[in-house]
Design a protein around this motif. Structure first.
Motif, PDB file in Angstrom:
ATOM      1  N   ALA A   1      -0.786 -26.669  28.006  1.00 47.56           N
ATOM      2  CA  ALA A   1       0.289 -27.165  27.139  1.00 47.56           C
ATOM      3  C   ALA A   1       0.593 -28.635  27.425  1.00 47.56           C
ATOM      4  CB  ALA A   1       1.543 -26.314  27.337  1.00 47.56           C
ATOM      5  N   LYS A   2       0.196 -29.133  28.591  1.00 48.25           N
ATOM      6  CA  LYS A   2       0.459 -30.539  28.930  1.00 48.25           C
ATOM      7  C   LYS A   2      -0.608 -31.488  28.373  1.00 48.25           C
ATOM      8  CE  LYS A   2       3.429 -29.997  32.889  1.00 48.25           C
ATOM      9  NZ  LYS A   2       3.588 -30.127  34.334  1.00 48.25           N
ATOM     10  N   GLY A   3      -1.620 -30.937  27.708  1.00 48.25           N
ATOM     11  CA  GLY A   3      -2.623 -31.798  27.093  1.00 48.25           C
ATOM     12  C   GLY A   3      -3.805 -32.104  27.994  1.00 48.25           C
ATOM     13  N   LYS A   4      -3.624 -32.016  29.281  1.00 51.69           N
ATOM     14  CA  LYS A   4      -4.738 -32.247  30.208  1.00 51.69           C
ATOM     15  C   LYS A   4      -5.300 -30.903  30.653  1.00 51.69           C
ATOM     16  CE  LYS A   4      -1.617 -32.373  34.120  1.00 51.69           C
ATOM     17  NZ  LYS A   4      -1.188 -32.958  35.367  1.00 51.69           N
ATOM     18  N   PRO A   5      -6.632 -30.823  30.820  1.00 50.91           N
ATOM     19  CA  PRO A   5      -7.208 -29.527  31.184  1.00 50.91           C
ATOM     20  C   PRO A   5      -6.958 -29.175  32.663  1.00 50.91           C
ATOM     21  CG  PRO A   5      -8.922 -31.189  31.061  1.00 50.91           C
ATOM     22  CD  PRO A   5      -7.652 -31.875  30.651  1.00 50.91           C
ATOM     23  N   ALA A   6      -6.908 -27.871  32.923  1.00 52.21           N
ATOM     24  CA  ALA A   6      -6.800 -27.389  34.302  1.00 52.21           C
ATOM     25  C   ALA A   6      -8.131 -26.776  34.716  1.00 52.21           C
ATOM     26  CB  ALA A   6      -5.688 -26.345  34.412  1.00 52.21           C
ATOM     27  N   CYS A   7      -8.460 -26.928  35.991  1.00 49.98           N
ATOM     28  CA  CYS A   7      -9.699 -26.398  36.553  1.00 49.98           C
ATOM     29  C   CYS A   7      -9.428 -25.021  37.155  1.00 49.98           C
ATOM     30  CB  CYS A   7     -10.208 -27.380  37.618  1.00 49.98           C
ATOM     31  SG  CYS A   7     -11.539 -26.743  38.631  1.00 49.98           S
ATOM     32  N   LEU A   8      -9.962 -23.981  36.510  1.00 46.86           N
ATOM     33  CA  LEU A   8      -9.845 -22.620  37.050  1.00 46.86           C
ATOM     34  C   LEU A   8     -11.086 -22.327  37.871  1.00 46.86           C
ATOM     35  CD1 LEU A   8      -8.487 -19.757  37.114  1.00 46.86           C
ATOM     36  CD2 LEU A   8      -9.916 -19.208  35.143  1.00 46.86           C
ATOM     37  N   LEU A   9     -10.893 -22.007  39.124  1.00 50.78           N
ATOM     38  CA  LEU A   9     -12.018 -21.801  40.043  1.00 50.78           C
ATOM     39  C   LEU A   9     -11.607 -20.768  41.078  1.00 50.78           C
ATOM     40  CD1 LEU A   9     -14.581 -24.146  41.005  1.00 50.78           C
ATOM     41  CD2 LEU A   9     -13.210 -23.698  43.001  1.00 50.78           C
ATOM     42  N   ASP A  10     -12.305 -19.759  41.246  1.00 48.99           N
ATOM     43  CA  ASP A  10     -13.588 -19.322  40.798  1.00 48.99           C
ATOM     44  C   ASP A  10     -13.441 -18.445  39.541  1.00 48.99           C
ATOM     45  OD1 ASP A  10     -16.156 -18.248  40.552  1.00 48.99           O
ATOM     46  OD2 ASP A  10     -16.043 -17.080  42.376  1.00 48.99           O
ATOM     47  N   ALA A  11     -14.179 -18.795  38.502  1.00 53.70           N
ATOM     48  CA  ALA A  11     -14.083 -18.046  37.244  1.00 53.70           C
ATOM     49  C   ALA A  11     -15.080 -16.895  37.172  1.00 53.70           C
ATOM     50  CB  ALA A  11     -14.265 -18.996  36.069  1.00 53.70           C
ATOM     51  N   GLY A  12     -15.735 -16.552  38.306  1.00 50.46           N
ATOM     52  CA  GLY A  12     -16.568 -15.359  38.239  1.00 50.46           C
ATOM     53  C   GLY A  12     -17.811 -15.284  39.107  1.00 50.46           C
ATOM     54  N   ALA A  13     -17.951 -16.165  40.086  1.00 48.47           N
ATOM     55  CA  ALA A  13     -19.181 -16.141  40.885  1.00 48.47           C
ATOM     56  C   ALA A  13     -19.088 -15.209  42.095  1.00 48.47           C
ATOM     57  CB  ALA A  13     -19.540 -17.550  41.346  1.00 48.47           C
ATOM     58  N   THR A  14     -18.017 -15.323  42.874  1.00 51.30           N
ATOM     59  CA  THR A  14     -17.907 -14.580  44.133  1.00 51.30           C
ATOM     60  C   THR A  14     -16.803 -13.533  44.020  1.00 51.30           C
ATOM     61  OG1 THR A  14     -18.751 -16.416  45.442  1.00 51.30           O
ATOM     62  CG2 THR A  14     -17.405 -14.799  46.600  1.00 51.30           C
TER      63      THR A  14
ATOM     64  N   GLY B   1     -10.364 -14.471  38.674  1.00 52.15           N
ATOM     65  CA  GLY B   1     -10.567 -15.598  37.768  1.00 52.15           C
ATOM     66  C   GLY B   1     -11.299 -15.200  36.503  1.00 52.15           C
ATOM     67  N   ASN B   2     -12.287 -14.321  36.654  1.00 50.24           N
ATOM     68  CA  ASN B   2     -13.057 -13.871  35.505  1.00 50.24           C
ATOM     69  C   ASN B   2     -12.206 -13.011  34.567  1.00 50.24           C
ATOM     70  OD1 ASN B   2     -14.977 -11.704  34.192  1.00 50.24           O
ATOM     71  ND2 ASN B   2     -16.261 -13.473  34.656  1.00 50.24           N
ATOM     72  N   VAL B   3     -11.477 -12.060  35.136  1.00 56.68           N
ATOM     73  CA  VAL B   3     -10.629 -11.185  34.320  1.00 56.68           C
ATOM     74  C   VAL B   3      -9.544 -12.006  33.619  1.00 56.68           C
ATOM     75  CG1 VAL B   3      -8.933  -9.307  34.416  1.00 56.68           C
ATOM     76  CG2 VAL B   3     -11.081  -9.110  35.689  1.00 56.68           C
ATOM     77  N   LEU B   4      -8.963 -12.958  34.340  1.00 60.20           N
ATOM     78  CA  LEU B   4      -7.917 -13.819  33.775  1.00 60.20           C
ATOM     79  C   LEU B   4      -8.459 -14.647  32.613  1.00 60.20           C
ATOM     80  CD1 LEU B   4      -5.104 -15.168  33.829  1.00 60.20           C
ATOM     81  CD2 LEU B   4      -5.978 -16.684  35.622  1.00 60.20           C
ATOM     82  N   ALA B   5      -9.595 -15.321  32.835  1.00 61.74           N
ATOM     83  CA  ALA B   5     -10.159 -16.182  31.787  1.00 61.74           C
ATOM     84  C   ALA B   5     -10.506 -15.376  30.544  1.00 61.74           C
ATOM     85  CB  ALA B   5     -11.389 -16.911  32.322  1.00 61.74           C
ATOM     86  N   LYS B   6     -11.115 -14.203  30.745  1.00 61.01           N
ATOM     87  CA  LYS B   6     -11.494 -13.382  29.587  1.00 61.01           C
ATOM     88  C   LYS B   6     -10.271 -12.753  28.923  1.00 61.01           C
ATOM     89  CE  LYS B   6     -16.203 -12.313  31.109  1.00 61.01           C
ATOM     90  NZ  LYS B   6     -16.983 -11.325  31.908  1.00 61.01           N
ATOM     91  N   GLY B   7      -9.249 -12.434  29.709  1.00 63.93           N
ATOM     92  CA  GLY B   7      -8.009 -11.905  29.128  1.00 63.93           C
ATOM     93  C   GLY B   7      -7.346 -12.939  28.240  1.00 63.93           C
ATOM     94  N   MET B   8      -7.344 -14.196  28.680  1.00 66.47           N
ATOM     95  CA  MET B   8      -6.778 -15.285  27.888  1.00 66.47           C
ATOM     96  C   MET B   8      -7.606 -15.491  26.611  1.00 66.47           C
ATOM     97  SD  MET B   8      -5.986 -17.687  31.186  1.00 66.47           S
ATOM     98  CE  MET B   8      -5.359 -19.119  30.360  1.00 66.47           C
ATOM     99  N   GLU B   9      -8.913 -15.402  26.762  1.00 64.85           N
ATOM    100  CA  GLU B   9      -9.816 -15.515  25.600  1.00 64.85           C
ATOM    101  C   GLU B   9      -9.498 -14.418  24.577  1.00 64.85           C
ATOM    102  OE1 GLU B   9     -13.948 -15.315  26.851  1.00 64.85           O
ATOM    103  OE2 GLU B   9     -14.489 -14.551  24.879  1.00 64.85           O
ATOM    104  N   GLY B  10      -9.229 -13.215  25.075  1.00 67.35           N
ATOM    105  CA  GLY B  10      -8.917 -12.098  24.188  1.00 67.35           C
ATOM    106  C   GLY B  10      -7.656 -12.340  23.377  1.00 67.35           C
ATOM    107  N   VAL B  11      -6.661 -12.980  23.987  1.00 63.74           N
ATOM    108  CA  VAL B  11      -5.426 -13.288  23.256  1.00 63.74           C
ATOM    109  C   VAL B  11      -5.700 -14.344  22.190  1.00 63.74           C
ATOM    110  CG1 VAL B  11      -3.083 -14.183  23.444  1.00 63.74           C
ATOM    111  CG2 VAL B  11      -3.980 -12.690  25.229  1.00 63.74           C
ATOM    112  N   VAL B  12      -6.500 -15.345  22.530  1.00 64.63           N
ATOM    113  CA  VAL B  12      -6.866 -16.377  21.555  1.00 64.63           C
ATOM    114  C   VAL B  12      -7.570 -15.721  20.366  1.00 64.63           C
ATOM    115  CG1 VAL B  12      -8.263 -18.439  21.138  1.00 64.63           C
ATOM    116  CG2 VAL B  12      -7.011 -18.187  23.299  1.00 64.63           C
TER     117      VAL B  12
END
Lengths: 246, 246
Positions: B131-144, B229-240
């Motif tokens: 919402a602030k216009g600048k991107p945030a780095c989500l890490l780890d989004a699904g490797a470990t 991170g993976n579940v969160l990112a995909k959950g957010m994608e699902g809402v979009v």
């Protein structure tokens, strides 16, 4: 059926809670309500014309939103959530409802009502809207952090009974939240939970689902540990905020 | 700077990858690109008029989206991602880019380039809009999957350098994804990770953040284990998806 309502729990309590109770009766809600809390405040909010099916049970104390729930409940016998929960224990009510401190509601259930045999840890259920129009039950949405595979199996059983009895879903499908559909996906806990769920003949286990499948409504129940469920639910809420508020 | 591009990785490769390369040069992208893959296919997609700054490196093989990445890379020496990554190893390229099999890209980095000293496990970074216009780095989004607190500390360090060097953020703030702001929130791993992050003087540790804080842009970096991170990112994608597709 009689429902004990924690009239002191939640934002703008007891006024908003009492308004909700009056609305429920006005709209023909079938259950009797017992408003539990500070009698003078509840009576003032109710006004002079109290409809049938609404009564008051006095409780002088309240568990605040920032208090440690179990400590507050152990030290103070006369809290609204404690008294309301005790009514269920003593058969004076069939259910208890609260919009207040979540931890206090859970702690009161644990301390006053006790655990169901075979259920070791509590779980919070969140009903989420889906693209299919029917809500999905996300469980655990934040009660038990380090849940193991046995807890997950128990959560799936609780959610199944809940969706059957309360939402009238026949053989509700259970999805295990994971990072991919394949059974070998996930961490140690998810691998073990997948095996347990697959072997549980009383459950309608769908298999693994991904984060995006929750809002897609792929399964009636989305089961996970309380840490993941809480982060997921709030992450989804954050996306809605961006869309709604911009 | 020279970038090795896995021309065979991703949907509609190599055509779409080659189109992207041509667009990059057309728009004045400063780096030279080496398209790695099947020469005849790449040459056909490029057309007759190849602009300066685009060359081809032949690689006959491809790791498919449904292959086991490490096995494919070990058995076949001539995959596009393997050859592209080896170019970095041998100083023939400065970086490698792929839109293909994520696991193969990670496995190639691990097998060909090896690990940075002090980093035990890989992490995937997802740049999310806020919402602030600048991107945030989500890490780890699904490797470990089963990351421990030491992995989390290492992830925070990798993300910090990445945000400094690539995104030009000065002292990027690091938030630990958790179920509440208070330091005592979360499971065993989050408690231990919070203590480690707080003690790391090379990091700008903000403290705990909640799922909804990711899109709010509360911190530059949102660090968590790969499962969450993976579940969160995909959950957010699902809402979009629900908002966009209805």
């Amino acid at each position: 059926m009689k429902i004990a309502v924690d009239a002191m729990g939640g934002d703008h309590a007891p006024d908003e809670i009492v308004r909700g109770a009056l609305l429920y009766r006005k709209e023909g809600g079938p259950s009797d309500l017992v408003l539990v809390g500070r009698e003078d405040q509840i009576r003032k909010a109710l006004g002079a014309d109290v409809p049938p099916g609404i009564t008051i049970r006095a409780a002088q104390d309240v568990v605040g939103m920032d208090e440690h729930p179990a400590t507050a409940l152990r030290r103070r016998a006369d809290t609204s959530i404690g008294v309301a929960t005790a009514m269920v224990k003593h058969g004076e009510a069939d259910a208890v409802v609260s919009a207040g401190n979540t931890g206090a509601t859970m702690a009161a259930a644990l301390l006053v009502l006790g655990r169901i045999r075979g259920i070791d840890r509590p779980a919070l259920c969140g009903m989420l809207p889906t693209a299919k129009g029917k809500p999905a039950c996300l469980l655990d949405a934040g009660a038990t952090m380090d849940a193991d595979e046995h807890n997950i199996l128990q959560f799936a059983r609780m959610a199944t009974r809940f969706m059957e009895k309360i939402h009238g879903v026949d053989r509700p499908s259970v999805g295990l939240i994971n990072v991919g559909e394949e059974p070998e996906k996930g961490g140690r806990m998810q691998l073990a939970a997948h095996a347990l769920l697959e072997g549980a003949e009383d459950l309608n286990f769908y298999g693994n689902i991904e984060g995006r499948d929750v809002t897609r409504g792929i399964t009636d129940i989305c089961v996970t540990d309380g840490f993941t469920g809480n982060v997921l639910a709030k992450g989804m809420e954050g996306v809605v905020d961006v869309f709604v508020e911009g």
